[in-house]
Write a protein that holds these residues in place. Structure first.
Motif, PDB file in Angstrom:
ATOM      1  N   LEU A 208       0.539  -1.110  -0.513  1.00  0.00           N
ATOM      2  CA  LEU A 208       0.295  -0.084  -0.035  1.00  0.00           C
ATOM      3  C   LEU A 208       0.755   0.728  -0.050  1.00  0.00           C
ATOM      4  CD1 LEU A 208      -2.673   1.759   0.072  1.00  0.00           C
ATOM      5  CD2 LEU A 208      -2.886   0.784   2.294  1.00  0.00           C
ATOM      6  N   ILE A 209       2.133   0.869   1.356  1.00  0.00           N
ATOM      7  CA  ILE A 209       3.137   2.460   1.150  1.00  0.00           C
ATOM      8  C   ILE A 209       3.428   3.064  -0.752  1.00  0.00           C
ATOM      9  CG2 ILE A 209       5.369   3.091   1.806  1.00  0.00           C
ATOM     10  CD1 ILE A 209       4.820   1.938   4.623  1.00  0.00           C
ATOM     11  N   ARG A 210       3.822   1.723  -0.825  1.00  0.00           N
ATOM     12  CA  ARG A 210       4.244   1.534  -2.502  1.00  0.00           C
ATOM     13  C   ARG A 210       3.926   2.184  -3.254  1.00  0.00           C
ATOM     14  NH1 ARG A 210       9.705  -0.235  -3.578  1.00  0.00           N
ATOM     15  NH2 ARG A 210       8.755   0.090  -5.737  1.00  0.00           N
ATOM     16  N   ARG A 211       2.219   1.886  -3.463  1.00  0.00           N
ATOM     17  CA  ARG A 211       1.096   2.635  -3.881  1.00  0.00           C
ATOM     18  C   ARG A 211       1.072   4.365  -4.020  1.00  0.00           C
ATOM     19  NH1 ARG A 211      -3.655  -0.087  -2.795  1.00  0.00           N
ATOM     20  NH2 ARG A 211      -4.373   1.250  -2.760  1.00  0.00           N
ATOM     21  N   LEU A 212       0.601   4.197  -3.081  1.00  0.00           N
ATOM     22  CA  LEU A 212       0.675   5.360  -2.906  1.00  0.00           C
ATOM     23  C   LEU A 212       2.720   6.739  -2.752  1.00  0.00           C
ATOM     24  CD1 LEU A 212      -0.387   5.481   1.283  1.00  0.00           C
ATOM     25  CD2 LEU A 212      -2.819   6.290  -1.022  1.00  0.00           C
ATOM     26  N   ILE A 213       3.206   6.081  -3.273  1.00  0.00           N
ATOM     27  CA  ILE A 213       4.300   6.588  -3.629  1.00  0.00           C
ATOM     28  C   ILE A 213       3.946   6.724  -4.708  1.00  0.00           C
ATOM     29  CG2 ILE A 213       6.984   6.785  -3.484  1.00  0.00           C
ATOM     30  CD1 ILE A 213       6.704   5.540  -0.614  1.00  0.00           C
ATOM     31  N   THR A 214       3.914   5.427  -5.630  1.00  0.00           N
ATOM     32  CA  THR A 214       3.830   5.960  -7.131  1.00  0.00           C
ATOM     33  C   THR A 214       3.066   6.799  -7.183  1.00  0.00           C
ATOM     34  OG1 THR A 214       4.126   3.075  -6.823  1.00  0.00           O
ATOM     35  CG2 THR A 214       3.425   4.201  -9.031  1.00  0.00           C
ATOM     36  N   GLN A 215       2.157   6.863  -6.799  1.00  0.00           N
ATOM     37  CA  GLN A 215       0.813   8.152  -7.352  1.00  0.00           C
ATOM     38  C   GLN A 215       1.518   9.805  -7.488  1.00  0.00           C
ATOM     39  OE1 GLN A 215      -2.894   7.422  -5.480  1.00  0.00           O
ATOM     40  NE2 GLN A 215      -4.054   9.256  -6.227  1.00  0.00           N
ATOM     41  N   LEU A 216       2.246   9.528  -6.461  1.00  0.00           N
ATOM     42  CA  LEU A 216       2.744  10.281  -6.211  1.00  0.00           C
ATOM     43  C   LEU A 216       3.852  10.848  -6.720  1.00  0.00           C
ATOM     44  CD1 LEU A 216       4.004  11.426  -2.322  1.00  0.00           C
ATOM     45  CD2 LEU A 216       2.223  12.220  -4.154  1.00  0.00           C
ATOM     46  N   THR A 217       4.832  10.068  -7.402  1.00  0.00           N
ATOM     47  CA  THR A 217       5.969   9.742  -8.430  1.00  0.00           C
ATOM     48  C   THR A 217       5.391  10.150 -10.166  1.00  0.00           C
ATOM     49  OG1 THR A 217       7.090   8.625  -6.791  1.00  0.00           O
ATOM     50  CG2 THR A 217       7.817   8.945  -8.623  1.00  0.00           C
ATOM     51  N   ALA A 218       4.273   9.366  -9.871  1.00  0.00           N
ATOM     52  CA  ALA A 218       3.705   9.853 -11.547  1.00  0.00           C
ATOM     53  C   ALA A 218       3.017  11.165 -11.475  1.00  0.00           C
ATOM     54  CB  ALA A 218       2.920   8.277 -11.547  1.00  0.00           C
ATOM     55  N   GLU A 219       2.298  10.791 -10.809  1.00  0.00           N
ATOM     56  CA  GLU A 219       2.235  12.595 -11.678  1.00  0.00           C
ATOM     57  C   GLU A 219       3.375  13.777 -11.374  1.00  0.00           C
ATOM     58  OE1 GLU A 219      -0.128  13.192  -7.695  1.00  0.00           O
ATOM     59  OE2 GLU A 219      -1.766  11.988  -8.365  1.00  0.00           O
ATOM     60  N   ARG A 220       4.368  13.400 -10.817  1.00  0.00           N
ATOM     61  CA  ARG A 220       5.110  14.880 -10.093  1.00  0.00           C
ATOM     62  C   ARG A 220       6.182  14.418 -11.567  1.00  0.00           C
ATOM     63  NH1 ARG A 220       8.140  17.760  -7.546  1.00  0.00           N
ATOM     64  NH2 ARG A 220       6.022  18.194  -6.687  1.00  0.00           N
ATOM     65  N   MET A 221       6.556  12.919 -11.727  1.00  0.00           N
ATOM     66  CA  MET A 221       7.098  12.895 -13.358  1.00  0.00           C
ATOM     67  C   MET A 221       5.933  13.815 -14.813  1.00  0.00           C
ATOM     68  SD  MET A 221       9.326  11.582 -15.040  1.00  0.00           S
ATOM     69  CE  MET A 221      10.595   9.837 -14.991  1.00  0.00           C
ATOM     70  N   ASP A 222       4.971  13.520 -14.818  1.00  0.00           N
ATOM     71  CA  ASP A 222       3.888  14.200 -15.633  1.00  0.00           C
ATOM     72  C   ASP A 222       3.964  15.716 -15.660  1.00  0.00           C
ATOM     73  OD1 ASP A 222       2.716  11.778 -16.267  1.00  0.00           O
ATOM     74  OD2 ASP A 222       0.864  11.968 -15.625  1.00  0.00           O
ATOM     75  N   ALA A 223       4.428  16.595 -14.191  1.00  0.00           N
ATOM     76  CA  ALA A 223       4.142  17.523 -14.351  1.00  0.00           C
ATOM     77  C   ALA A 223       5.262  17.797 -14.369  1.00  0.00           C
ATOM     78  CB  ALA A 223       4.581  18.122 -12.716  1.00  0.00           C
ATOM     79  N   ILE A 224       6.291  17.476 -14.500  1.00  0.00           N
ATOM     80  CA  ILE A 224       7.991  17.212 -14.621  1.00  0.00           C
ATOM     81  C   ILE A 224       8.027  18.010 -16.506  1.00  0.00           C
ATOM     82  CG2 ILE A 224      10.253  16.673 -15.566  1.00  0.00           C
ATOM     83  CD1 ILE A 224       9.976  16.162 -12.589  1.00  0.00           C
ATOM     84  N   ARG A 225       7.401  16.412 -17.229  1.00  0.00           N
ATOM     85  CA  ARG A 225       7.261  17.057 -18.412  1.00  0.00           C
ATOM     86  C   ARG A 225       6.025  17.987 -19.093  1.00  0.00           C
ATOM     87  NH1 ARG A 225       6.658  10.911 -18.294  1.00  0.00           N
ATOM     88  NH2 ARG A 225       8.464  10.015 -18.252  1.00  0.00           N
ATOM     89  N   ALA A 226       5.347  18.079 -18.216  1.00  0.00           N
ATOM     90  CA  ALA A 226       3.837  19.466 -18.396  1.00  0.00           C
ATOM     91  C   ALA A 226       4.672  21.110 -18.298  1.00  0.00           C
ATOM     92  CB  ALA A 226       3.138  19.292 -17.864  1.00  0.00           C
ATOM     93  N   GLY A 227       6.283  20.612 -17.918  1.00  0.00           N
ATOM     94  CA  GLY A 227       6.844  21.961 -17.062  1.00  0.00           C
ATOM     95  C   GLY A 227       6.127  22.645 -15.660  1.00  0.00           C
ATOM     96  N   THR A 228       5.535  22.383 -15.096  1.00  0.00           N
ATOM     97  CA  THR A 228       4.581  22.584 -14.524  1.00  0.00           C
ATOM     98  C   THR A 228       5.087  22.685 -12.743  1.00  0.00           C
ATOM     99  OG1 THR A 228       3.149  21.098 -13.770  1.00  0.00           O
ATOM    100  CG2 THR A 228       2.306  23.211 -15.657  1.00  0.00           C
ATOM    101  N   ALA A 229       6.388  21.103 -12.540  1.00  0.00           N
ATOM    102  CA  ALA A 229       6.992  21.177 -10.881  1.00  0.00           C
ATOM    103  C   ALA A 229       7.298  22.017 -10.197  1.00  0.00           C
ATOM    104  CB  ALA A 229       7.719  19.578 -11.643  1.00  0.00           C
ATOM    105  N   PRO A 230       6.901  21.853  -9.307  1.00  0.00           N
ATOM    106  CA  PRO A 230       7.517  22.603  -8.219  1.00  0.00           C
ATOM    107  C   PRO A 230       9.394  22.302  -7.873  1.00  0.00           C
ATOM    108  CG  PRO A 230       6.255  21.366  -7.060  1.00  0.00           C
ATOM    109  CD  PRO A 230       6.133  21.497  -8.650  1.00  0.00           C
ATOM    110  N   ASP A 231      10.005  23.791  -7.564  1.00  0.00           N
ATOM    111  CA  ASP A 231      11.759  23.407  -7.925  1.00  0.00           C
ATOM    112  C   ASP A 231      11.997  22.309  -6.250  1.00  0.00           C
ATOM    113  OD1 ASP A 231      14.530  22.982  -8.480  1.00  0.00           O
ATOM    114  OD2 ASP A 231      14.762  25.106  -7.361  1.00  0.00           O
TER     115      ASP A 231
END
Ligand code: HEM
Length: 449
Positions: A208-231
């Motif tokens: 469960l912990i890994r599923r939750l962390i995967t969600q955060l990490t995947a969302e961040r990867m999308d934001a990096i690609r979209a150029g909207t990720a915080p620094d």
């Protein structure tokens, strides 16, 4: 008055008795002589363990030839369901590559960027503590809360109240409760081939912990690609290319690293802060000194941290007496000769900050609390050769600089606003779980200062 220390066992006990003590707690299962010995050998039917205290030998293992003494699989296996192939568990080329990508995010200069998030977490901790004024509370859940908050804010720019962050935090508590002390398997005389069974709830929490962390990490990867990720730290690590291959972490690889940042980053700091606050209640004159110095904390500007000298000395001394990672284990990959004794290939080498930092032949007044000890030549010499709460050498804790800003900052912020007092409860008894915790909680009374 001496800060709490678990009673050691007598020097000779039967194996059966040793195992029984071991199940209770690894620290009190160890003999008194380890506080005087340079090296001790533990023979089991299937392998040998050597606890090494002599500074030159510890240096050899951690700094001289670290690649010849990789992390031991015996120790890793208990953590693998949660940590996968994270930098904490890997060895050799894989580990080197991971450190090349991770280390730049933690470099000194980057701490300045991370600081506002730490400051915000410290302020939130003050607000929460305000609700406990006039009460006697167990301080450990509070320090875990703030340390987890620091990690989520610095890594993902989200506070602990964020839905996923708080789920990870709570699930992690469950994981710790269900995870046996497998990470100290280096002492347990079981053969390597014997299958180890993880309890179902341990596996379920890890999943469960890994599923939750995967969600955060995947969302961040999308934001990096979209150029909207915080620094923040996650973006820094996920956008850093390995200077040798030009590759960045995939989402899957980053999930393993996030798991270890969360585990290594919050459990350890929480333990250190809990013991620091207890020591402050035990030595109110030091508490007052830290509180007076903390008046310098006003604006949240990074430069204010440099005025927290007493706080840093107190935190450093707390890390000596109560190292959050009390023991570390490595394995020999070839026959070695330590102190004229043959150490066979495949032996477990135990490095023990707990014993080395309280060693009777290396420290003056080893069990006493003295934040001023580094002001003497003797104290400085001992600190140089027998102080390793963050380990040493190339595998030194990546978060050491981070923790030495976070710890004194939170300690100072809390003492600026509150006074922590001893109560009638029994003194805390240190036990080595995943990190060094109290067997019976750390109960303190909170007053507004
Ligand atoms: C007071 C706080 C902390 C203490 C006492 C501490 C202590 C340690 C120790 C002793 C090790 C080496 C373990 C071994 O070799 O078996 C380690 C490794 C590590 N720590 Fe920390 N740590 C602290 C905070 C942090 C923080 C805040 C982070 C990250 C945000 C962190 C990340 C790591 C990582 C990634 C490793 C693995 C390094 C490697 O194997 O290459 N730690 N820590």
């Amino acid at each position: 008055m001496i800060p709490p220390k678990p009673a050691a066992r007598q020097d000779k006990v039967s194996l059966w008795r040793y195992l029984k003590l071991f199940r209770q707690d690894i620290l009190s299962a160890q003999p008194q002589r380890l506080y005087r010995a340079w090296m001790a050998e533990f023979k089991t039917a299937f392998f040998r363990s050597y606890l090494v205290n002599q500074p030159e030998l510890v240096d050899l293992v951690l700094k001289g030839r670290p690649m010849d003494f990789p992390k031991s699989d015996r120790v890793s296996e208990g953590l693998r369901p949660l940590l996968g192939r994270s930098v904490f568990l890997t060895n050799g080329a894989e580990w080197e590559r991971q450190r090349r990508i991770i280390d730049p995010a933690f470099e000194g200069g980057r701490l300045r960027d991370t600081y506002p998030a730490m400051w915000a977490a410290a302020q939130a901790a003050v607000q929460r503590m305000d609700g406990h004024v006039g009460q006697v509370i167990d301080i450990e859940p509070e320090t875990s809360h703030v340390a987890a908050d620091v990690i989520f804010r610095t890594l993902f720019t989200i506070p602990i109240e964020h839905e996923i962050a708080s789920q990870v935090f709570h699930e992690f508590r469950a994981y710790q409760r269900s995870q046996p002390i497998l990470n100290l398997a280096a002492f347990i005389p079981l053969p390597k081939w014997m299958p180890r069974f993880f309890r179902k709830d341990t596996k379920d929490s890890a999943r469960l912990i890994r599923r939750l962390i995967t969600q955060l990490t995947a969302e961040r990867m999308d934001a990096i690609r979209a150029g909207t990720a915080p620094d923040d730290l996650a973006t820094k690590i996920m956008t850093t290319a390995d200077p040798e291959t030009g590759e960045t972490f995939t989402t899957e690889e980053m999930v393993d690293q996030v798991a270890i940042f969360f585990l290594a980053g919050h459990e350890t700091s929480a333990s250190a802060l809990g013991w620091s606050l207890y020591l402050m209640a035990l030595y109110p004159e030091w508490q007052d000194k830290v509180a007076a110095e903390a008046e310098a904390l006003k604006t949240g500007d990074f430069s204010e941290v440099s005025s927290l000298k007493i706080s840093r000395d107190v935190f450093r001394e707390a890390l000596r007496l109560y190292p959050p990672v009390p023991m570390m284990v490595r394995e020999t990959t070839q026959p070695e000769c330590f102190r004229d004794r043959k150490v066979p290939k495949g032996s477990q080498i135990v490095l023990s900050p707990w014993h080395q930092q309280r060693h009777e032949r290396l420290w003056d007044n080893p069990d006493g609390f003295d934040p001023d000890r580094t002001k003497t030549e003797e104290g400085r010499a001992a600190s140089r050769c027998a102080y390793m709460p963050f380990s040493a050498g190339p595998r030194v804790c990546t978060g050491a600089g981070f923790a030495m800003v976070e710890g004194p900052l939170i300690l100072s912020m809390l003492l600026k606003h509150f006074r922590f007092k001893l109560t009638d409860s029994a003194p805390p008894i240190p036990v080595a779980h995943l990190t060094l915790r109290s067997a019976n909680g750390i109960y303190l009374e909170v007053e507004r200062r």
